[in-house]
Scaffold this motif. Structure first.
Motif, PDB file in Angstrom:
ATOM      1  N   ASN A   1       0.809  -1.215   0.000  1.00  0.00           N
ATOM      2  CA  ASN A   1       0.000   0.000   0.000  1.00  0.00           C
ATOM      3  C   ASN A   1       0.846   1.271   0.000  1.00  0.00           C
TER       4      ASN A   1
ATOM      5  N   LYS B   1       2.560   2.570   2.428  1.00  0.00           N
ATOM      6  CA  LYS B   1       2.439   3.375   3.650  1.00  0.00           C
ATOM      7  C   LYS B   1       3.594   3.181   4.622  1.00  0.00           C
TER       8      LYS B   1
ATOM      9  N   LYS C   1      -1.067  -6.755   5.435  1.00  0.00           N
ATOM     10  CA  LYS C   1      -1.604  -6.982   6.785  1.00  0.00           C
ATOM     11  C   LYS C   1      -0.630  -7.744   7.669  1.00  0.00           C
TER      12      LYS C   1
ATOM     13  N   LYS D   1      -2.486   0.111  11.705  1.00  0.00           N
ATOM     14  CA  LYS D   1      -2.497   1.336  10.897  1.00  0.00           C
ATOM     15  C   LYS D   1      -1.542   2.378  11.447  1.00  0.00           C
ATOM     16  N   ASP D   2      -1.190   2.269  12.746  1.00  0.00           N
ATOM     17  CA  ASP D   2      -0.277   3.214  13.375  1.00  0.00           C
ATOM     18  C   ASP D   2       1.183   2.822  13.205  1.00  0.00           C
TER      19      ASP D   2
END
Length: 380
Positions: free
Chosen positions: A130, A132, A189, A208-209
């Motif tokens: 992703n 990120k 994930k 997500k953090d």
């Protein structure tokens, strides 16, 4: 009137030439090579790959620091990440992870920023699908770190660092955890961390953090004394393949996609029983884009082992091996289109291009280029 027509013709010719050049530039395929700095290696090399001529041409050498021994390109293909053994200062024993912007027209690199790897001896960098987060495995320190990727592609400070301890049964080669790589699956994930010194592949969930949580199955054991190094996932997400350094072997694993759990299935030695040459060690591993074959490099034997993959069961069948036409194939790159395999023979200072047969999986020597101490190869 005639002069005006001549000027118009010249102008149109120039415009068409510019457009053609721009199209050719867009069609250029870019590769990046990280070098260790030995024997004149200057850093990260930007290379143009001509698919038709099967050649590689140097475009740029990025000399920010020494020893960029592993590279990763983000999923948007706009940014590159590199690890360096050098720290922020001369006294800093920890390494550096650096971000670069990729010029969309030329593929050339411009530095964005850098962060500490939070450990000695960085060996691997990867990016989640992703875009990120980036992950760094610190071999010497025995840990791995997670970094947030900012909107401009630069790296934030580490959001998590996981430190390991312990040793394996091989007193000479497994006296520390020796964390060698970090890979992801399940759309980013799950995180898989190969600890060569512990004979374990650690499994984490990624929040997500940017914090990591041990998976439902916190690790899977590799064969004792094998030393897991790198991991490759099948395109269907159901199977994974671990290359083991110390025993020059491969373990196939079934992936439970709902939890990230790994279950070992088969184990293969990649070296012939009658081999009597230099010590053989497994290095890198990749699955072909069509999912039909898995390839793994073996140093010492200086070969690429080839196995066909049963698409339903994930079981492997040995298909052959190809000489790498050089010494110490530390890393290799599988062409995104599946047509070629590019091998980095680090100790003989060459990159060898092989044409891949999609039906048999076999490799055929096509060409090579000299480049000092190549440790890593990737495509944009």
């Amino acid at each position: 009137m005639k002069s005006h027509l001549i000027m118009l013709f010249v102008a149109l010719t120039c415009i068409s030439t510019m457009v053609f050049a721009q199209r050719e530039a867009k069609n250029d395929e870019i590769m990046y090579a990280g070098t260790t700095g030995a024997r004149g290696g200057r850093g990260i090399y930007v290379l143009r790959f001509d698919r038709k001529q099967q050649t590689l041409t140097e475009l740029q050498a990025v000399t920010e620091k020494k020893n960029p021994n592993f590279l990763a390109v983000g999923p948007d293909e706009k940014h590159l990440y590199a690890i360096y053994s050098e720290g922020a200062t001369a006294d800093d024993r920890k390494g550096t992870v650096m971000s670069f912007n990729i010029d969309p027209k030329t593929g050339l690199l411009t530095k964005l920023n850098e962060q500490s790897t939070n450990g000695r001896g960085p060996a691997h960098v990867s990016v989640d699908p992703n875009g990120k987060f980036a992950f760094v495995a610190n071999y010497g320190e025995g840990n791995f770190a997670v970094y947030p990727i900012n909107r401009d592609g630069s790296l934030g400070k580490a959001t998590d660092v996981r430190q390991f301890s312990g040793s394996g049964i091989n007193a000479a080669l497994q006296k520390q955890p020796f964390v060698h790589s970090v890979f992801t699956s399940g759309g980013g994930k799950y995180i898989y961390v190969s600890a060569l010194g512990l004979d374990k592949i650690m499994i984490y969930q990624l929040g997500k953090d940017g914090k990591t949580i041990p998976g439902k199955m916190p690790f899977v054991k590799s064969p004792p004394g094998s030393g897991p190094r790198h991991l490759a996932f099948h395109p269907n997400g159901k199977f994974a393949f671990s290359v083991e350094e110390i025993t020059a072997s491969i373990t196939s694993l079934r992936v439970k996609r709902s939890t990230g759990e790994l279950t070992p299935m088969e184990h293969f030695k990649m070296v012939p029983e009658d081999y009597a040459g230099p010590t053989a060690s497994g290095a890198d591993i990749h699955v072909s884009p069509d999912g039909r074959f898995v390839y793994a490099s073996v140093r010492g034997l200086n070969s690429i082992a080839i196995y066909s993959i049963d698409q339903k069961t994930g079981k492997l069948t040995f298909s052959g091996r190809e000489n790498t036409h050089g010494d110490h194939p530390r890393n290799f790159c599988m062409d995104k289109k599946g047509e070629f395999v590019f091998v980095a023979d680090m100790n003989s200072d060459n990159i060898v291009i092989f044409k891949r047969n999609p039906v048999t999986g076999k490799l055929a020597y096509a060409n090579e280029v000299k480049l000092p101490s190549v440790a890593c190869l990737i495509q944009q």
